[in-house]
Design a protein around this motif. Sequence first.
Motif, PDB file in Angstrom:
ATOM      1  N   LEU A  10      -4.838  -0.708 -12.135  1.00 43.75           N
ATOM      2  CA  LEU A  10      -4.823  -0.233 -10.689  1.00 43.75           C
ATOM      3  C   LEU A  10      -4.003  -1.230  -9.978  1.00 43.75           C
ATOM      4  N   VAL A  11      -2.754  -0.521  -9.631  1.00 43.04           N
ATOM      5  CA  VAL A  11      -1.835  -1.234  -8.731  1.00 43.04           C
ATOM      6  C   VAL A  11      -1.976  -1.036  -7.180  1.00 43.04           C
ATOM      7  N   TYR A  12      -1.987  -2.314  -6.665  1.00 43.61           N
ATOM      8  CA  TYR A  12      -2.315  -2.318  -5.182  1.00 43.61           C
ATOM      9  C   TYR A  12      -1.322  -2.861  -4.352  1.00 43.61           C
ATOM     10  N   ARG A  13      -1.041  -2.729  -3.293  1.00 42.33           N
ATOM     11  CA  ARG A  13      -0.115  -3.370  -2.132  1.00 42.33           C
ATOM     12  C   ARG A  13      -0.763  -3.475  -0.813  1.00 42.33           C
ATOM     13  N   ARG A  14      -0.342  -4.562  -0.068  1.00 43.40           N
ATOM     14  CA  ARG A  14      -0.869  -5.059   1.128  1.00 43.40           C
ATOM     15  C   ARG A  14       0.213  -4.124   2.274  1.00 43.40           C
ATOM     16  N   THR A  15      -0.232  -3.586   3.376  1.00 42.94           N
ATOM     17  CA  THR A  15       0.475  -3.032   4.049  1.00 42.94           C
ATOM     18  C   THR A  15      -0.173  -3.388   5.578  1.00 42.94           C
ATOM     19  N   GLU A  16       0.672  -3.349   6.675  1.00 37.03           N
ATOM     20  CA  GLU A  16      -0.053  -3.550   8.033  1.00 37.03           C
ATOM     21  C   GLU A  16      -1.369  -3.010   8.263  1.00 37.03           C
ATOM     22  N   ALA A  17      -1.568  -1.722   7.684  1.00 38.39           N
ATOM     23  CA  ALA A  17      -2.592  -0.971   8.026  1.00 38.39           C
ATOM     24  C   ALA A  17      -3.820  -1.580   6.848  1.00 38.39           C
ATOM     25  N   GLY A  18      -3.582  -2.241   6.034  1.00 40.81           N
ATOM     26  CA  GLY A  18      -4.266  -2.768   5.024  1.00 40.81           C
ATOM     27  C   GLY A  18      -3.971  -2.538   3.680  1.00 40.81           C
ATOM     28  N   TRP A 132       0.680   6.600  -3.051  1.00 42.50           N
ATOM     29  CA  TRP A 132      -0.156   5.229  -2.402  1.00 42.50           C
ATOM     30  C   TRP A 132      -1.311   6.134  -1.420  1.00 42.50           C
ATOM     31  N   PHE A 133      -2.651   5.480  -1.645  1.00 46.51           N
ATOM     32  CA  PHE A 133      -3.686   5.906  -0.929  1.00 46.51           C
ATOM     33  C   PHE A 133      -4.413   4.629  -0.338  1.00 46.51           C
ATOM     34  N   ASP A 134      -4.690   4.863   0.915  1.00 54.87           N
ATOM     35  CA  ASP A 134      -5.702   3.708   1.362  1.00 54.87           C
ATOM     36  C   ASP A 134      -7.069   3.776   0.602  1.00 54.87           C
ATOM     37  N   PRO A 135      -8.027   2.861   0.447  1.00 54.89           N
ATOM     38  CA  PRO A 135      -9.081   2.942  -0.311  1.00 54.89           C
ATOM     39  C   PRO A 135     -10.287   4.295  -0.218  1.00 54.89           C
ATOM     40  N   ALA A 136     -10.389   4.573   1.139  1.00 57.86           N
ATOM     41  CA  ALA A 136     -11.292   5.749   1.391  1.00 57.86           C
ATOM     42  C   ALA A 136     -10.762   6.951   0.837  1.00 57.86           C
ATOM     43  N   THR A 137      -9.446   7.222   1.057  1.00 56.96           N
ATOM     44  CA  THR A 137      -8.787   8.358   0.657  1.00 56.96           C
ATOM     45  C   THR A 137      -8.740   8.571  -0.855  1.00 56.96           C
ATOM     46  N   ALA A 138      -8.580   7.374  -1.625  1.00 56.26           N
ATOM     47  CA  ALA A 138      -8.363   7.024  -2.962  1.00 56.26           C
ATOM     48  C   ALA A 138      -9.676   7.479  -3.442  1.00 56.26           C
ATOM     49  N   ALA A 139     -10.822   7.208  -3.051  1.00 54.16           N
ATOM     50  CA  ALA A 139     -12.277   7.319  -3.601  1.00 54.16           C
ATOM     51  C   ALA A 139     -12.412   8.748  -3.628  1.00 54.16           C
ATOM     52  N   ASP A 140     -11.883   9.687  -2.775  1.00 50.00           N
ATOM     53  CA  ASP A 140     -11.920  11.050  -2.868  1.00 50.00           C
ATOM     54  C   ASP A 140     -11.083  11.761  -4.042  1.00 50.00           C
ATOM     55  N   LYS A 141      -9.735  11.100  -4.023  1.00 53.12           N
ATOM     56  CA  LYS A 141      -8.897  11.335  -5.029  1.00 53.12           C
ATOM     57  C   LYS A 141      -9.394  11.132  -6.667  1.00 53.12           C
ATOM     58  N   LEU A 142     -10.042   9.974  -6.812  1.00 52.68           N
ATOM     59  CA  LEU A 142     -10.273   9.436  -8.235  1.00 52.68           C
ATOM     60  C   LEU A 142     -11.475  10.267  -8.738  1.00 52.68           C
ATOM     61  N   GLY A 143     -11.504  10.308 -10.012  1.00 47.06           N
ATOM     62  CA  GLY A 143     -12.465  10.800 -10.852  1.00 47.06           C
ATOM     63  C   GLY A 143     -13.725   9.868 -10.776  1.00 47.06           C
ATOM     64  N   LYS A 144     -14.863  10.375 -10.403  1.00 50.91           N
ATOM     65  CA  LYS A 144     -16.222   9.494 -10.124  1.00 50.91           C
ATOM     66  C   LYS A 144     -16.204   8.383 -11.304  1.00 50.91           C
ATOM     67  N   GLY A 145     -15.890   8.555 -12.553  1.00 48.26           N
ATOM     68  CA  GLY A 145     -16.181   7.361 -13.490  1.00 48.26           C
ATOM     69  C   GLY A 145     -15.147   6.428 -13.131  1.00 48.26           C
ATOM     70  N   GLN A 146     -13.863   6.531 -12.361  1.00 54.18           N
ATOM     71  CA  GLN A 146     -13.174   5.467 -12.063  1.00 54.18           C
ATOM     72  C   GLN A 146     -13.348   4.521 -10.532  1.00 54.18           C
ATOM     73  N   ARG A 147     -14.300   5.301  -9.867  1.00 52.59           N
ATOM     74  CA  ARG A 147     -14.412   4.981  -8.600  1.00 52.59           C
ATOM     75  C   ARG A 147     -14.874   3.409  -8.426  1.00 52.59           C
TER      76      ARG A 147
END
Length: 158
Positions: A10-18, A132-147
């Motif tokens: 799970l690749v992540y990056r830091r932005t001004e928004a988080g 790229w997605f913020d965590p809240a949007t990513a939670a909706d996009k990801l399959g339940k098993g990966q959340r």
Amino acid sequence: MTDVYSAGVLVYRRTEAGIEVLLGHMGGPLWAKKDASAWSIPKGEYVPEEESGPEAARREFTEELGLPAPEGEWIDLGEVRYSSGGRRKILTAWAAEGDLDPAEIVPGTFEMQWPPRSGRTATFPEIDRAAWFDPATAADKLGKGQRPFLIRLTEHLT
């Protein structure tokens, strides 16, 4: 029930928004018109006796995205277990900081019979796009098993 092992990054990056995470939309005709729960951490199956989880995660990342996995510190996000198609899946994931351009992704491919029962085989991308997605949007996009991996990452970083 047969155990199937998978490993991913799970690749992540830091932005001004988080924080933002990179997800891939699952390729092929079964996922083409779906969005919610149709995105995934770049991951794939491996045999634990033949390679380590981190080795498999790196290999699968490159196979799915056509880019090398980020170097640097990897955060162990643990594993999740779930059933799919009569098999128990054991998915182990790590997080790595990186800033990849989704436009540079060259996805790997897979073959399947399509249309169903046609006798014809078609080739499809393993992922048809990445974003790229913020965590809240990513939670909706990801399959339940990966959340759980997303939750563990955000808890680790905050």
